[in-house]
Design an enzyme around this catalytic site. Structure first.
Site, PDB file in Angstrom:
ATOM      1  N   THR A  66       6.927  -0.208   1.860  1.00 11.99           N
ATOM      2  CA  THR A  66       7.141   0.231   3.235  1.00 11.99           C
ATOM      3  C   THR A  66       5.880   0.137   4.078  1.00 11.99           C
ATOM      4  OG1 THR A  66       6.908   2.493   2.354  1.00 11.99           O
ATOM      5  CG2 THR A  66       9.128   1.725   2.844  1.00 11.99           C
ATOM      6  N   SER A  67       4.778  -0.258   3.472  1.00 10.09           N
ATOM      7  CA  SER A  67       3.554  -0.566   4.225  1.00 10.09           C
ATOM      8  C   SER A  67       2.712  -1.481   3.353  1.00 10.09           C
ATOM      9  CB  SER A  67       2.776   0.707   4.582  1.00 10.09           C
ATOM     10  OG  SER A  67       1.709   0.401   5.471  1.00 10.09           O
ATOM     11  N   SER A  68       1.945  -2.338   4.005  1.00 13.42           N
ATOM     12  CA  SER A  68       1.142  -3.290   3.231  1.00 13.42           C
ATOM     13  C   SER A  68      -0.055  -3.745   4.037  1.00 13.42           C
ATOM     14  CB  SER A  68       1.985  -4.505   2.833  1.00 13.42           C
ATOM     15  OG  SER A  68       2.313  -5.268   3.975  1.00 13.42           O
ATOM     16  N   THR A 108       0.802  -1.220   0.000  1.00 13.24           N
ATOM     17  CA  THR A 108       0.000   0.000   0.000  1.00 13.24           C
ATOM     18  C   THR A 108       0.837   1.272   0.000  1.00 13.24           C
ATOM     19  OG1 THR A 108      -0.149  -0.179   2.421  1.00 13.24           O
ATOM     20  CG2 THR A 108      -1.978  -1.093   1.131  1.00 13.24           C
ATOM     21  N   GLN A 109       2.144   1.137   0.171  1.00 11.14           N
ATOM     22  CA  GLN A 109       3.037   2.298   0.140  1.00 11.14           C
ATOM     23  C   GLN A 109       4.413   1.842  -0.314  1.00 11.14           C
ATOM     24  OE1 GLN A 109       5.045   3.937   3.686  1.00 11.14           O
ATOM     25  NE2 GLN A 109       3.754   5.740   3.444  1.00 11.14           N
TER      26      GLN A 109
END
Length: 390
Positions: free
Chosen positions: A99-101, A79-80
């Site tokens: 870096t985000s999921s 997501t990022q």
């Protein structure tokens, strides 16, 4: 609001998780059926594409049924990228590091079940991420019993908005999760959705005696283990590695790629010999985990020589030591340099593990005090590692 036809997808997800043996308790099935995962994927996701690139996918640009199939698929969704980029910022293929999921539902629900929660428990979650796991716990425990902390302000804001849309005004905190959140301590349970080099003692301090801390330990992208420890009356904690686990590293502990010329880093070797154990063993999960226990600061680097030959390196920057491997018909040769003979340490551990019958990662026990973390397998002296905190 949830998409109007997502209820069948939620029920189907619960059926799959139940069939996989992950979803075992009725309260969690109710939560999975109630919480709409699509709410926690705004503004979109990145799917892996060719040549290491990422394809941005947003709800607004996707057919509703296709979006729901994606939202309820059995996969983690980035997501990022690179700490700032979201899928709504580009329509083109991009490069970057996630870096985000949104972690695969199987992993999320499995970990929540491993917490052994009951309806009265309070929970501290380290790493809010999209907020989906937070919402599941809020549904079961009530929003006032869940505290979640996220280091990235943008990620935290998106998760907070999604939680509000889902109907949960829980305690969302922006800050360093490695410090926990003492203002609402003590907690019955602490769960981390990021990997840490070791479980911070501050999490133990913020957990009630008899409470449980669940976290992925290790610093490599693979070869990490899910530690489950119970806090004792004396302020320590004890438990074991219950399974393999893979999460993004806590932001402040993320390993930075080694810069500079690798040949310069390995120019001065103190010893050279044939390796007793092939370094390719580190491609396997358990040997990789054991290697991190033997040398917590080590990094494994893969490279290709100018002649196309496969090269492997181990570096420990803090101890200024290295091991460099090359392969020929006789086997693998290891050159070592620096104050510590890195491969000697690791080879001893790997050989002891092989001699013990190659036990699985679930054989690893763990004891935490305010002074040290100790890991061990059985009664084997060579399969015992103590990591001092100071």
């Amino acid at each position: 609001m949830p998409l109007p036809d997502s209820a069948p997808h939620r029920r189907a997800l619960a059926d799959r998780l139940e069939a996989a043996g992950v979803l075992t308790s009725p309260p969690w099935r109710t939560a999975v059926e109630a919480v709409a995962r699509e709410l926690f994927l705004h503004p979109g996701v990145f799917l892996p594409a060719e040549r290491g690139r990422w394809r941005p996918i947003t709800m607004l640009g996707t057919d509703t049924q296709d979006w729901l199939e994606l939202a309820y698929s059995d996969q983690s969704l980035a997501t990022q990228l690179d700490g700032f980029r979201t899928a709504d910022q580009t329509a083109d293929l991009v490069t970057g590091v996630p870096t985000s999921s949104s972690t695969t539902p199987l992993t999320v629900v499995s970990m929540i079940e491993d917490l052994e929660l009951d309806d009265r428990h309070t929970v501290l979650e380290i790493g809010t991420g999209t907020g989906y796991s937070t919402a599941l716990m809020c549904h079961r425990l009530g929003e006032d019993n869940v505290t979640t902390i996220e280091v990235d302000p943008q990620v935290a804001a998106r998760a907070d908005a999604a939680l509000e849309e889902a109907g949960f005004s829980t305690w969302t905190v922006t800050g360093d999760g490695l410090l926990g959140h003492p203002a609402r301590a003590p907690y019955d349970r602490v769960i981390a959705t990021c990997a840490v080099r070791r479980i911070p003692y501050t999490w133990i301090r913020q957990t009630k005696p008899g409470g449980v801390v669940l976290a992925t330990v290790g610093s490599w992208p693979y070869g990490t283990g899910l530690a489950k420890v119970t806090v004792n009356e004396d302020g320590g904690a004890e438990g074991r590695i219950i399974s393999r686990s893979s999460f993004m590293q806590a932001r402040s502990q993320a390993t930075k790629p080694l810069a500079g010329d690798l040949s310069a880093r390995t120019a001065y070797a103190d010893t050279e010999r044939l390796a007793k154990v092939p370094p390719t063993l580190l491609d396997e999960w358990m040997p990789a985990f054991l290697t991190q226990l033997a040398a917590p600061g080590a990094q494994l680097v893969r490279a290709t020589g100018s002649d196309g030959a496969r090269l492997l390196y181990l570096f420990d920057p803090d101890r200024e030591s290295f091991a460099a491997f090359t392969q020929d018909p006789a086997g693998w040769t290891v050159r070592q340099g620096g104050p510590v003979a890195l491969w000697d340490e690791m080879e001893q551990t790997l050989t002891a593990w092989q001699d013990a019958g190659q036990p699985d990662i679930s054989a690893v026990r763990l004891h935490i005090t305010n002074r040290a973390h100790t890991y061990w397998i059985g009664e084997k002296p060579l399969l015992r590692w103590e990591h001092r905190l100071a």
